[in-house]
Design a protein around this motif. Structure first.
Motif, mmCIF file in Angstrom:
data_model
loop_
_atom_site.group_PDB
_atom_site.id
_atom_site.type_symbol
_atom_site.label_atom_id
_atom_site.label_comp_id
_atom_site.label_asym_id
_atom_site.label_seq_id
_atom_site.Cartn_x
_atom_site.Cartn_y
_atom_site.Cartn_z
ATOM 1 N N UNK A 138 29.055 41.630 34.996
ATOM 2 C CA UNK A 138 30.368 41.181 35.466
ATOM 3 C C UNK A 138 31.345 42.121 35.243
ATOM 4 N N UNK A 139 31.815 42.903 36.576
ATOM 5 C CA UNK A 139 33.357 43.603 36.188
ATOM 6 C C UNK A 139 34.459 42.864 36.173
ATOM 7 N N UNK A 140 34.984 42.859 34.908
ATOM 8 C CA UNK A 140 36.313 41.934 34.545
ATOM 9 C C UNK A 140 37.341 42.976 34.191
ATOM 10 N N UNK A 141 38.520 42.564 34.791
ATOM 11 C CA UNK A 141 39.673 43.241 34.755
ATOM 12 C C UNK A 141 40.359 43.008 33.290
ATOM 13 N N UNK A 142 41.382 43.612 32.795
ATOM 14 C CA UNK A 142 41.851 43.844 31.370
ATOM 15 C C UNK A 142 43.288 43.122 31.328
#
Length: 170
Positions: A138-142
């Motif tokens: 999963x690409x997960x923002x910061x």
């Protein structure tokens, strides 16, 4: 939970800016002031961002001033400016700039320039709020609240960011 390959993005950005030049009011130098404001409304229905339960809104703004003075029969132009930018998720930053341009020759068409400036870039909306499941990852923002928002959608331990097993949920 949403599945499949359909990407949907009804996000919006609202941007406004203003600038004023005081050259008619101030004679000793050219002074400008300005600013900008942006409102981001992320609305992908959970397909791209972690906005499955609600739209994500955040803002950023900036303001600047610039002073410019021409000397030596307009051959030397000195400029100084400073800009302040602030985003919801980040501390504000100042960006100063100074420059000098000397125009040589009878026609003033040989220009020599020296300048110093700083700058920065805030992360994009995807850098901050992406929540995109690509199958095995999963690409997960910061953004500070992004992991919490994502864990509301899927069973994720906010301490480690790992998926919880079925037996851990009971």
């Amino acid at each position: 939970m949403l599945t499949g390959s359909r990407l949907q993005d009804n996000s919006r950005i609202w941007h406004s800016d203003a600038n004023y030049n005081f050259k008619e009011l101030v004679k000793f130098a050219e002074i400008q002031v300005g600013g900008s404001y942006r409102l981001y409304e992320l609305n992908s229905g959970g397909r791209i961002y972690t906005d499955a339960n609600s739209q994500i809104n955040y803002t950023d703004y900036g303001a600047y001033t610039q002073v410019q003075k021409k000397l030596m029969e307009d051959r030397l132009k000195l400029t100084g400016s400073v800009r302040y930018d602030k985003s919801k998720n980040f501390d504000g930053n100042f960006s100063p700039r100074v420059s000098a341009v000397y125009s040589a020759g009878a026609e003033k068409n040989h220009n020599f320039r020296a300048s110093f400036q700083t700058g920065f870039r805030n992360p994009t909306t995807q850098d901050q709020y992406i929540g995109f499941n690509i199958g095995n990852a999963v690409l997960l923002g910061s953004a500070p609240d992004n992991l919490d928002r994502y864990s509301e959608i899927l069973p994720v331990s906010t301490a480690t960011g790992q998926f919880l097993q079925e037996e851990q949920l009971q």
